[in-house]
Design an enzyme around this catalytic site. Structure first.
Site, PDB file in Angstrom:
ATOM      1  N   HIS A  18       0.832  -1.224   0.000  1.00 15.28           N
ATOM      2  CA  HIS A  18       0.000   0.000   0.000  1.00 15.28           C
ATOM      3  C   HIS A  18       0.861   1.267   0.000  1.00 15.28           C
ATOM      4  CE1 HIS A  18      -0.299  -0.565   4.686  1.00 15.28           C
ATOM      5  NE2 HIS A  18       0.727   0.217   4.381  1.00 15.28           N
TER       6      HIS A  18
ATOM      7  N   HIS B   1      10.634  -3.308   3.611  1.00 17.49           N
ATOM      8  CA  HIS B   1      11.038  -1.907   3.485  1.00 17.49           C
ATOM      9  C   HIS B   1      11.403  -1.336   4.849  1.00 17.49           C
ATOM     10  CE1 HIS B   1       6.753  -1.470   4.472  1.00 17.49           C
ATOM     11  NE2 HIS B   1       6.829  -0.158   4.536  1.00 17.49           N
TER      12      HIS B   1
ATOM     13  N   GLU C 156       4.623  -4.898   8.708  1.00 14.79           N
ATOM     14  CA  GLU C 156       3.274  -4.791   8.119  1.00 14.79           C
ATOM     15  C   GLU C 156       2.811  -6.124   7.519  1.00 14.79           C
ATOM     16  OE1 GLU C 156       3.128  -0.082   6.775  1.00 14.79           O
ATOM     17  OE2 GLU C 156       3.360  -1.622   5.236  1.00 14.79           O
TER      18      GLU C 156
ATOM     19  N   HIS D  48      -1.825   5.065   9.527  1.00 17.75           N
ATOM     20  CA  HIS D  48      -0.504   5.683   9.676  1.00 17.75           C
ATOM     21  C   HIS D  48      -0.644   6.997  10.436  1.00 17.75           C
ATOM     22  CE1 HIS D  48      -0.324   2.933   6.247  1.00 17.75           C
ATOM     23  NE2 HIS D  48       0.959   2.800   6.475  1.00 17.75           N
TER      24      HIS D  48
HETATM   25 FE   LIG Z   1       2.116   1.245   5.621  1.00 17.76          FE
END
Ligand SMILES: [Fe+2]
Length: 314
Positions: free
Chosen positions: A12, A196, A243, A59
């Protein structure tokens, strides 16, 4: 009876949303990514779900660091796009399914998963970017193709839930959906990742070997993934790679054995590995399912339409 027919895993990355919103999808850098979702959008148009459950993380948009629920289920009739610092994304308000969401809340909480119930909540890129990737660009004053139930998971502040907890919550969600009397075709998204890291000395970390192994096991051996501790995600997939536990909620809501009908992987988008997978439940008890073959004519068409295990990137 409502039933979950398929699970979708998708990154996302916020920059993907910005590329859509700013008309950059045809630029070579971004076309490499969007072309990987063209078959997925065709699959979604054919599947025509009545409802989508989207597992994502907020977030610091709807929840500040002052109050972070581990699992928050959206039971409202609508969820406006959040302002993440540059104005809300130009996407439609997400229309919910309060009746099914409330039913899921009741069933799952009585199964001892302590959800937070949200009757008012804005949703950020964590949810709307995967919706764009699977449903395509939808005009702001229009409607998403189906109602959506958001499930926000805390993966931004320690401690996030374990992969096993997520996997078992997926099973509880499936049980809840299957006890809902209306005949609804439901798909469930797991979003986020893949590897990431946004900040610190390892910023920009991408581990394609880990990502591909995760996708392989997600399809064939999800119980292995459910045993992975947080520290392994952090070390191998970067700080934000955690995530990926959200994909295990999606996977837990599916059959133990599924048909992988599509996969796409590319690096990077912004500073993140982009992963995507579509897993379909097999027809229960069918001869073809027992033999591990596509269970129905529809599955055969889907398998022919898309190349299984299409993998790009390094
Ligand atoms: Fe995210």
């Amino acid at each position: 009876m409502a039933r979950i027919v398929a699970g979708i895993g998708s990154s996302h990355v916020p920059a993907i949303g910005a590329a859509i919103d700013n008309g950059k999808t045809e630029e070579p850098y971004w076309k490499r990514i969007f072309s990987g979702f063209e078959k997925s959008q065709a699959w979604m148009r054919e599947t025509k779900p009545d409802v989508a459950i989207v597992v994502y993380n907020d977030h610091a948009s709807a929840f500040s660091v002052e109050m972070i629920p581990t699992f928050a289920l959206g039971c409202a009739a609508e969820f406006p796009p959040a302002d993440e610092g540059w104005g809300p994304r130009p996407v439609p308000v997400v229309e919910g399914h309060p009746a099914l969401a409330s039913h899921i809340a009741q069933s799952v909480i009585l199964d001892e998963f302590d959800l937070t119930i949200c009757n008012k909540m804005e949703v950020d890129h964590g949810m709307t970017v995967p919706m764009n990737l699977l449903f395509g660009k939808v005009a702001k004053n229009s409607h998403w193709p189906c109602p959506v139930i958001p499930l926000a998971v805390n993966v931004v502040m320690y401690p996030p839930p374990t992969g096993h907890r997520c996997y078992m919550l997926g099973k509880a969600i499936r049980k809840a959906v299957e006890s809902y009397p209306e005949d609804l075709k439901v798909v469930i998204f797991g979003t986020g990742g893949l590897s990431h890291q946004i900040s610190g000395p390892r910023a920009g970390l991408i581990n394609s070997k880990w990502d591909k192994s995760f996708l392989d096991n997600l399809s064939k051996a999800p119980q292995k993934l459910a045993k992975i501790p947080h520290v392994d995600y952090m070390r191998e997939a970067g700080a934000e790679g955690i995530e990926m536990v959200m994909w295990l909620i999606m996977r837990g809501a599916l059959d133990d054995k599924v048909d992988e009908v599509y996969r796409f992987y590319t690096v990077p988008a912004s500073n993140t590995a982009v992963g995507h997978i579509i897993l379909e439940n097999r027809k229960r008890g069918g001869k073809a399912a027992r033999k591990g073959k596509p269970a129905t004519a529809k599955h055969k068409r889907a398998a022919a339409r898309v190349k299984p295990a299409q993998v790009r990137g390094r």
